[in-house]
Write a protein that holds these residues in place. Structure first.
Motif, PDB file in Angstrom:
ATOM      1  N   TYR A 351       0.831  -1.204   0.000  1.00 43.25           N
ATOM      2  CA  TYR A 351       0.000   0.000   0.000  1.00 43.25           C
ATOM      3  C   TYR A 351       0.871   1.261   0.000  1.00 43.25           C
ATOM      4  O   TYR A 351       0.610   2.223  -0.730  1.00 43.25           O
ATOM      5  CB  TYR A 351      -0.866   0.069   1.258  1.00 43.25           C
ATOM      6  N   GLU A 352       1.895   1.266   0.887  1.00 47.58           N
ATOM      7  CA  GLU A 352       2.711   2.469   1.038  1.00 47.58           C
ATOM      8  C   GLU A 352       3.503   2.755  -0.224  1.00 47.58           C
ATOM      9  O   GLU A 352       3.607   3.910  -0.662  1.00 47.58           O
ATOM     10  CB  GLU A 352       3.649   2.332   2.234  1.00 47.58           C
ATOM     11  N   LEU A 353       4.081   1.719  -0.839  1.00 49.20           N
ATOM     12  CA  LEU A 353       4.879   1.943  -2.035  1.00 49.20           C
ATOM     13  C   LEU A 353       4.031   2.500  -3.169  1.00 49.20           C
ATOM     14  O   LEU A 353       4.428   3.439  -3.862  1.00 49.20           O
ATOM     15  CB  LEU A 353       5.564   0.642  -2.464  1.00 49.20           C
ATOM     16  N   LEU A 354       2.843   1.930  -3.371  1.00 49.43           N
ATOM     17  CA  LEU A 354       1.990   2.380  -4.471  1.00 49.43           C
ATOM     18  C   LEU A 354       1.522   3.814  -4.270  1.00 49.43           C
ATOM     19  O   LEU A 354       1.518   4.620  -5.212  1.00 49.43           O
ATOM     20  CB  LEU A 354       0.785   1.452  -4.605  1.00 49.43           C
ATOM     21  N   THR A 355       1.130   4.150  -3.052  1.00 45.69           N
ATOM     22  CA  THR A 355       0.590   5.494  -2.815  1.00 45.69           C
ATOM     23  C   THR A 355       1.674   6.548  -2.687  1.00 45.69           C
ATOM     24  O   THR A 355       1.375   7.738  -2.764  1.00 45.69           O
ATOM     25  CB  THR A 355      -0.282   5.510  -1.544  1.00 45.69           C
ATOM     26  N   ALA A 356       2.932   6.117  -2.496  1.00 39.93           N
ATOM     27  CA  ALA A 356       4.008   7.082  -2.274  1.00 39.93           C
ATOM     28  C   ALA A 356       4.692   7.546  -3.553  1.00 39.93           C
ATOM     29  O   ALA A 356       5.533   8.447  -3.502  1.00 39.93           O
ATOM     30  CB  ALA A 356       5.063   6.489  -1.334  1.00 39.93           C
ATOM     31  N   ILE A 357       4.355   6.946  -4.696  1.00 38.13           N
ATOM     32  CA  ILE A 357       5.002   7.368  -5.938  1.00 38.13           C
ATOM     33  C   ILE A 357       4.796   8.871  -6.140  1.00 38.13           C
ATOM     34  O   ILE A 357       3.668   9.370  -6.104  1.00 38.13           O
ATOM     35  CB  ILE A 357       4.451   6.571  -7.129  1.00 38.13           C
ATOM     36  N   ALA A 358       5.886   9.577  -6.359  1.00 35.98           N
ATOM     37  CA  ALA A 358       5.858  11.040  -6.358  1.00 35.98           C
ATOM     38  C   ALA A 358       5.263  11.601  -7.649  1.00 35.98           C
ATOM     39  O   ALA A 358       5.255  10.946  -8.699  1.00 35.98           O
ATOM     40  CB  ALA A 358       7.271  11.583  -6.170  1.00 35.98           C
ATOM     41  N   ALA A 359       4.803  12.834  -7.540  1.00 38.65           N
ATOM     42  CA  ALA A 359       4.200  13.509  -8.700  1.00 38.65           C
ATOM     43  C   ALA A 359       5.218  13.701  -9.824  1.00 38.65           C
ATOM     44  O   ALA A 359       4.831  13.793 -10.990  1.00 38.65           O
ATOM     45  CB  ALA A 359       3.617  14.847  -8.270  1.00 38.65           C
ATOM     46  N   ARG A 360       6.516  13.761  -9.467  1.00 35.37           N
ATOM     47  CA  ARG A 360       7.514  13.992 -10.531  1.00 35.37           C
ATOM     48  C   ARG A 360       7.757  12.754 -11.383  1.00 35.37           C
ATOM     49  O   ARG A 360       8.438  12.832 -12.416  1.00 35.37           O
ATOM     50  CB  ARG A 360       8.828  14.476  -9.921  1.00 35.37           C
ATOM     51  N   VAL A 361       7.227  11.602 -10.993  1.00 39.08           N
ATOM     52  CA  VAL A 361       7.350  10.388 -11.797  1.00 39.08           C
ATOM     53  C   VAL A 361       6.232  10.376 -12.829  1.00 39.08           C
ATOM     54  O   VAL A 361       5.057  10.333 -12.475  1.00 39.08           O
ATOM     55  CB  VAL A 361       7.273   9.135 -10.913  1.00 39.08           C
ATOM     56  N   PRO A 362       6.560  10.417 -14.121  1.00 37.20           N
ATOM     57  CA  PRO A 362       5.495  10.420 -15.139  1.00 37.20           C
ATOM     58  C   PRO A 362       4.696   9.113 -15.100  1.00 37.20           C
ATOM     59  O   PRO A 362       5.239   8.041 -14.806  1.00 37.20           O
ATOM     60  CB  PRO A 362       6.275  10.542 -16.457  1.00 37.20           C
ATOM     61  N   ARG A 363       3.400   9.219 -15.369  1.00 37.09           N
ATOM     62  CA  ARG A 363       2.550   8.043 -15.515  1.00 37.09           C
ATOM     63  C   ARG A 363       2.300   7.799 -16.989  1.00 37.09           C
ATOM     64  O   ARG A 363       2.020   8.720 -17.744  1.00 37.09           O
ATOM     65  CB  ARG A 363       1.195   8.262 -14.833  1.00 37.09           C
ATOM     66  N   ARG A 364       2.414   6.546 -17.364  1.00 38.25           N
ATOM     67  CA  ARG A 364       2.092   6.131 -18.732  1.00 38.25           C
ATOM     68  C   ARG A 364       0.941   5.146 -18.652  1.00 38.25           C
ATOM     69  O   ARG A 364       1.034   4.125 -17.972  1.00 38.25           O
ATOM     70  CB  ARG A 364       3.307   5.483 -19.404  1.00 38.25           C
ATOM     71  N   ILE A 365      -0.151   5.427 -19.333  1.00 45.16           N
ATOM     72  CA  ILE A 365      -1.338   4.601 -19.260  1.00 45.16           C
ATOM     73  C   ILE A 365      -1.377   3.660 -20.447  1.00 45.16           C
ATOM     74  O   ILE A 365      -1.214   4.094 -21.599  1.00 45.16           O
ATOM     75  CB  ILE A 365      -2.622   5.469 -19.236  1.00 45.16           C
ATOM     76  N   VAL A 366      -1.538   2.371 -20.183  1.00 41.32           N
ATOM     77  CA  VAL A 366      -1.632   1.391 -21.270  1.00 41.32           C
ATOM     78  C   VAL A 366      -2.922   0.609 -21.098  1.00 41.32           C
ATOM     79  O   VAL A 366      -3.498   0.565 -20.016  1.00 41.32           O
ATOM     80  CB  VAL A 366      -0.431   0.422 -21.285  1.00 41.32           C
TER      81      VAL A 366
END
Length: 366
Positions: A351-366
């Motif tokens: 839970y913590e790892l998934l929710t902690a991903i920072a805003a500066r990490v781009p998300r790519r949707i597939v």
């Protein structure tokens, strides 16, 4: 060029995991829990993947409004309820269902004139001792809520403190059932862990009334296990990782025995070693406490972290990955390395790892 780190969000995996939850809880209606920006996956992305859910549940009213504005027409539940009269009015305007967990909230609800009735979920404390009315008050609280003209449908709910342990929910369920046995309202009981034991968690403990239930799967929808014991891994539960975090090797260092790595010189080479520097750190959401030995995948091969995680970089021993080079692909967790394994190594939970991903990490949707 941007840094090579990226979080890839797999909508098909999200939909698959919802299908797993629904198959486990046949006859119940499903709240897909999308709090904390859908556990870091993006609330609008998750909503599109959870189109078959009966409703979405979250804490943040601003995201509830975003969901309405994006076209979500099914129910939305505010899991912590409202915090001010403005929230109550917004809940009425946007047709939100609302948890009520205290006398103060119930009084504010009764004192706020609303344009339409609100469906309310009365939350009772069965041992978590965080939010909720005492379960012994179930009858009186429900009667009071029903008398108020602004109340729509009433559902009774609780949250299990120990559902991730074998039979850990049974005591709380027994207390809930004893206090609510003759109340005619629907129930909302099962979180992710309890969904896997739904046959014993149906409404009022009775499979015959399970169609009245609302279940509330959360972490399982994102491909991580709700259980702490290794025998019930996400893979064994037929869940698929919905977030894969990848980056690249940006430098290689050659160390001789006795040479050290990183802040505090916390890692000492025991042989001639090759150390890869990868573009990721705790400012990206990777856990700083992850110790040496925490696994990553470099060009598909497991390799251990060597030394302390720093703000922007992690050092990895790639001595046994001889083809590793600058530009090699690195998976931090995801479809080939379970987030739960990384979390366990770091002394935390998926839970913590998934929710902690920072805003500066781009998300790519597939």
């Amino acid at each position: 060029m941007p840094r090579p780190i990226v979080a890839t969000i797999d909508r098909a995996a999200l939909s698959h995991n919802l299908d797993v939850a629904r198959s486990l809880t046949t006859g119940a209606r499903t709240w897909a829990v999308v709090k904390a920006d859908a556990y870091g996956h993006g609330v609008l992305t998750a909503a599109s993947a959870f189109a078959d859910a009966d409703g979405l549940a979250l804490i943040e009213i601003e995201n509830a409004i975003r969901l309405r504005e994006s076209g979500w027409k099914k129910p939305i539940l505010l899991l912590e309820g409202c915090f001010s009269s403005l929230d109550w009015h917004a809940a009425g305007e946007h047709r939100l269902s609302v948890v009520i967990h205290s006398d103060e909230q119930l009084s504010e609800f009764e004192a706020t004139p609303l344009a339409r009735k609100l469906d309310v979920f009365l939350k009772f404390n069965t041992g978590m001792n965080r939010l909720g009315f005492r379960i012994e008050r179930a009858r009186d609280v429900a009667a009071r809520a029903e008398q108020y003209e602004g109340t729509g449908e009433i559902t009774l709910m609780t949250h299990f403190a120990c559902a991730d342990e074998p039979d850990g929910h049974l005591d709380a369920l027994a207390r809930f059932n004893a206090a609510t046995a003759d109340l005619r309202y629907a129930r909302s009981l099962a979180n992710s862990a309890a969904c896997f034991d739904f046959g014993r968690v149906g409404a009022g403990g009775s499979a015959g009334t399970a169609q009245q239930d609302w279940v509330r799967p959360g972490i399982m929808l994102y491909g991580a296990t709700p259980f702490s014991h290794a025998s019930r891994s996400a893979m064994s539960l037929q869940l698929k990782a919905a977030m894969t975090v990848t980056t690249e090797v940006i430098a290689i260092q050659s160390l001789q025995p006795g040479e050290r790595v990183g802040y505090g010189a916390a890692y000492t080479a025991k042989r001639n070693e090759r150390i890869a520097v990868i573009a990721c750190g705790y400012a990206d959401g990777y856990p700083r406490q992850a110790p040496s030995g925490t696994p990553v995948l470099v060009d598909g091969q497991r390799a251990p972290i060597a030394g302390r995680v720093s703000m922007d970089k992690i050092t990895v021993d790639v001595t046994d990955v001889p083809l590793a080079r600058v530009g090699s692909q690195v998976q931090l967790w995801g479809d080939r390395l379970a987030v739960d394994e990384v979390a366990n190594a770091a002394g935390t939970i998926g839970y913590e790892l998934l929710t902690a991903i920072a805003a500066r990490v781009p998300r790519r949707i597939v």
